[in-house]
Write an enzyme that holds these catalytic residues in place. Structure first.
Site, PDB file in Angstrom:
ATOM      1  N   SER A 133      26.974 -52.773  31.968  1.00 20.89           N
ATOM      2  CA  SER A 133      28.110 -53.131  31.106  1.00 20.89           C
ATOM      3  C   SER A 133      27.783 -52.966  29.627  1.00 20.89           C
ATOM      4  O   SER A 133      28.676 -52.800  28.811  1.00 20.89           O
ATOM      5  CB  SER A 133      28.525 -54.587  31.360  1.00 20.89           C
ATOM      6  OG  SER A 133      29.125 -54.705  32.627  1.00 20.89           O
ATOM      7  N   GLU A 363      32.520 -47.695  36.632  1.00 19.57           N
ATOM      8  CA  GLU A 363      33.183 -47.175  35.413  1.00 19.57           C
ATOM      9  C   GLU A 363      33.760 -48.315  34.560  1.00 19.57           C
ATOM     10  O   GLU A 363      34.826 -48.189  33.965  1.00 19.57           O
ATOM     11  CB  GLU A 363      34.193 -46.082  35.758  1.00 19.57           C
ATOM     12  CG  GLU A 363      33.446 -44.916  36.404  1.00 19.57           C
ATOM     13  CD  GLU A 363      34.112 -43.578  36.335  1.00 19.57           C
ATOM     14  OE1 GLU A 363      34.984 -43.388  35.492  1.00 19.57           O
ATOM     15  OE2 GLU A 363      33.720 -42.710  37.148  1.00 19.57           O
TER      16      GLU A 363
HETATM   17  N1  COS Z   1      36.297 -44.155  22.382  1.00 14.82           N
HETATM   18  C1  COS Z   1      35.618 -43.689  21.308  1.00 14.82           C
HETATM   19  N2  COS Z   1      34.743 -44.450  20.623  1.00 14.82           N
HETATM   20  C2  COS Z   1      34.570 -45.718  21.013  1.00 14.82           C
HETATM   21  C3  COS Z   1      35.263 -46.268  22.112  1.00 14.82           C
HETATM   22  C4  COS Z   1      36.160 -45.423  22.792  1.00 14.82           C
HETATM   23  N3  COS Z   1      36.842 -45.867  23.853  1.00 14.82           N
HETATM   24  N4  COS Z   1      34.875 -47.540  22.275  1.00 14.82           N
HETATM   25  C5  COS Z   1      33.982 -47.811  21.314  1.00 14.82           C
HETATM   26  N5  COS Z   1      33.803 -46.704  20.559  1.00 14.82           N
HETATM   27  C6  COS Z   1      32.940 -46.588  19.379  1.00 14.82           C
HETATM   28  C7  COS Z   1      33.284 -47.663  18.360  1.00 14.82           C
HETATM   29  O1  COS Z   1      34.356 -47.227  17.526  1.00 14.82           O
HETATM   30  C8  COS Z   1      31.998 -47.800  17.619  1.00 14.82           C
HETATM   31  O2  COS Z   1      31.857 -46.749  16.704  1.00 14.82           O
HETATM   32  P1  COS Z   1      31.821 -47.021  15.107  1.00 14.82           P
HETATM   33  O3  COS Z   1      30.590 -47.894  14.912  1.00 14.82           O
HETATM   34  O4  COS Z   1      31.714 -45.678  14.499  1.00 14.82           O
HETATM   35  O5  COS Z   1      33.094 -47.745  14.808  1.00 14.82           O
HETATM   36  C9  COS Z   1      30.932 -47.587  18.677  1.00 14.82           C
HETATM   37  O6  COS Z   1      31.585 -46.856  19.731  1.00 14.82           O
HETATM   38  C10 COS Z   1      30.389 -48.893  19.214  1.00 14.82           C
HETATM   39  O7  COS Z   1      31.470 -49.613  19.758  1.00 14.82           O
HETATM   40  P2  COS Z   1      31.458 -51.187  20.023  1.00 14.82           P
HETATM   41  O8  COS Z   1      30.888 -51.865  18.805  1.00 14.82           O
HETATM   42  O9  COS Z   1      32.796 -51.578  20.476  1.00 14.82           O
HETATM   43  O10 COS Z   1      30.394 -51.307  21.188  1.00 14.82           O
HETATM   44  P3  COS Z   1      29.974 -52.510  22.104  1.00 14.82           P
HETATM   45  O11 COS Z   1      28.528 -52.389  22.377  1.00 14.82           O
HETATM   46  O12 COS Z   1      30.515 -53.784  21.581  1.00 14.82           O
HETATM   47  O13 COS Z   1      30.653 -52.176  23.531  1.00 14.82           O
HETATM   48  C11 COS Z   1      32.220 -51.999  25.326  1.00 14.82           C
HETATM   49  C12 COS Z   1      31.925 -52.048  23.788  1.00 14.82           C
HETATM   50  C13 COS Z   1      32.006 -53.316  25.984  1.00 14.82           C
HETATM   51  C14 COS Z   1      33.665 -51.581  25.372  1.00 14.82           C
HETATM   52  C15 COS Z   1      31.333 -50.919  25.972  1.00 14.82           C
HETATM   53  O14 COS Z   1      29.991 -51.292  25.948  1.00 14.82           O
HETATM   54  C16 COS Z   1      31.729 -50.598  27.391  1.00 14.82           C
HETATM   55  O15 COS Z   1      32.737 -49.935  27.660  1.00 14.82           O
HETATM   56  N6  COS Z   1      30.901 -51.054  28.360  1.00 14.82           N
HETATM   57  C17 COS Z   1      31.093 -50.701  29.750  1.00 14.82           C
HETATM   58  C18 COS Z   1      30.330 -49.487  30.079  1.00 14.82           C
HETATM   59  C19 COS Z   1      30.643 -49.011  31.452  1.00 14.82           C
HETATM   60  O16 COS Z   1      31.774 -48.694  31.768  1.00 14.82           O
HETATM   61  N7  COS Z   1      29.609 -48.934  32.299  1.00 14.82           N
HETATM   62  C20 COS Z   1      29.737 -48.437  33.594  1.00 14.82           C
HETATM   63  C21 COS Z   1      28.826 -47.274  33.667  1.00 14.82           C
HETATM   64  S1  COS Z   1      29.513 -45.805  34.198  1.00 14.82           S
HETATM   65  S2  COS Z   1      29.668 -46.067  36.151  1.00 14.82           S
END
Ligand code: COS
Length: 380
Positions: A133, A363
């Site tokens: 995650s 995902e």
């Molecule tokens: N599209 C494009 N860029 C994105 C984005 C998206 N959907 N979501 C985040 N970003 C960018 C942010 O804008 C940020 O960039 P900037 O610093 O330039 O603004 C950067 O990525 C970091 O984003 P954020 O601070 O939101 O990151 P976090 O670590 O807080 O994580 C979540 C956010 C929880 C949404 C993310 O870690 C996530 O989706 N985790 C789940 C992962 C997953 O699905 N794992 C399963 C594996 S694949 S089976």
């Protein structure tokens, strides 16, 4: 705001997928599940039908039919065999990601291999044993050495990892946190990459899920996908689309479970009536159908936004969390309607039940989807 009418191309893609799903996949799915047999032959045939690059430009061998057509195709394939659809989903996601972020050389080298089926599959190597995650906490490391990158570390839960002609591998090339992560294209069989444990899963038995170990795995500098430090954003963008795929997979499994339940309820007699005559069954069928329609509309809304080139992160997460939780309710009702026959593998509902379970997990878990949705709403 949304056009609910499908185009001729979307209808045609859905029909191609439906025919293939019903004629080829459905009759083989039970045996493939029992034997844990990877659907290489089917994936190759699907590539011939344009299903391994539905939303990929024709110039790179794709069908160029758009994100809505892709969602519709995923629904059809998933209704017949969710193990096949997860391999299809990841391969399409990787092909699209290379198209979006890859250099011309990378696109030409890998995308036609995927869309043609010359590569059996592609993989998305993001998660690690201690982080799924929170990929910003990953430990796999990429070190630059002249004309090469050297990868060290471990990945886990990698769908089709032992069949991938190419995989996107994320690794830390810089400082801690999201900005220190880069994405790389690694070919299957590269020295220093070894395939580890095959997971014995509750469902999706015909899909493989493996761990990967990178031990001084040397790849050319040109294997960097996008820019250095851009990997986290590439992963998030890819997952936005992948979540439409899992929402569609959920709808497909759910529709198959509903169809099986309707058939069974009309045939099975109790107390001198088909059980479909009883309100207890009718209400379950009504709820299953309503939830699946809602899930399908959410998936198609997210896909339409994607196709229109608009941001769809929130809508993709909404579709994923709702559809995946809905299908779990649907398969549970389907098992209940089937009684004892819902608990044995003679009827497909038992497989749908097992296959559906992971959709709220992979995902991005339901909890992660709710974080994404809430953040976007609260940000205004
Ligand atoms: N599209 C494009 N860029 C994105 C984005 C998206 N959907 N979501 C985040 N970003 C960018 C942010 O804008 C940020 O960039 P900037 O610093 O330039 O603004 C950067 O990525 C970091 O984003 P954020 O601070 O939101 O990151 P976090 O670590 O807080 O994580 C979540 C956010 C929880 C949404 C993310 O870690 C996530 O989706 N985790 C789940 C992962 C997953 O699905 N794992 C399963 C594996 S694949 S089976």
């Amino acid at each position: 705001m949304y056009d609910f009418e499908l185009t001729d191309v979307q209808i045609a893609v859905r029909e191609v997928a439906r025919q293939f799903a019903q004629r080829r996949l459905a009759p083989a799915a039970r045996q493939a599940d029992r034997e844990g047999k990877f659907p290489a032959v089917f994936l190759k045939e699907m590539a011939g039908l344009g299903l391994m690059g539905v939303n990929v430009p024709e110039a790179l061998g794709g069908a160029e039919a758009g994100a809505v057509a892709y969602a519709l195709a995923m629904m059809e394939i998933s209704g017949a065999c969710a193990s096949t659809s997860v391999a299809m989903g990841v391969t399409n996601m990787v092909a699209e990601t290379i198209c979006r972020f890859g250099s011309d050389e990378q696109k030409k080298r890998y995308v036609p291999e995927l869309t043609s089926g010359r590569f059996e599959a592609a993989s998305f190597a993001l998660s690690e044993p201690q982080c799924g995650s929170d990929p910003a906490a990953m430990r796999t490391n990429a070190r630059r050495d002249c004309k090469y990158w050297i990868l060290n570390g471990e990945k886990q839960w990698i769908t089709s990892g032992d069949h991938a002609g190419v995989m996107v591998v994320w690794a830390r090339s810089g400082k801690a946190g999201a900005d220190g992560i880069s994405a790389f294209l690694v070919e299957g069989g590269t020295r220093g990459l070894s395939i580890g444990k095959h997971e014995e899963k509750m469902g999706l038995h015909a899909s493989t899920t493996v761990s990967l170990a990178f031990s001084d795995c040397r790849i050319p500098a040109s294997a960097l996908l996008g820019k250095e430090g851009e990997g986290f954003r590439i992963a998030m963008a890819a997952l936005d689309g992948g979540r439409i795929g899992i929402a569609s997979q959920s709808v497909g499994i759910g529709r198959a479970a509903l169809a099986a339940s309707v058939r069974y309820a009309n045939e099975r007699q109790a107390f001198g009536h088909p059980i479909a005559d009883f309100q207890a069954i009718k209400f379950q069928i009504a709820d299953m159908a309503t939830e699946l329609d809602a899930a399908e509309l959410l998936a198609l809304r997210a896909a339409s936004l994607k196709e229109a080139g608009r941001r769809f992160t929130r809508e993709g997460s909404m579709a994923k969390v709702f559809a995946s939780e809905a299908v779990n309710r649907v398969v549970s009702k389907a098992a209940q309607i089937h009684g004892g026959y819902g608990y044995i593998d003679e009827f497909p509902v038992e497989r749908y039940f097992r296959d559906a379970r992971v959709t709220t997990i992979y995902e991005g878990t339901s909890e992660i989807q709710r974080i994404v949705i809430a953040r976007s709403i609260l940000a205004g």
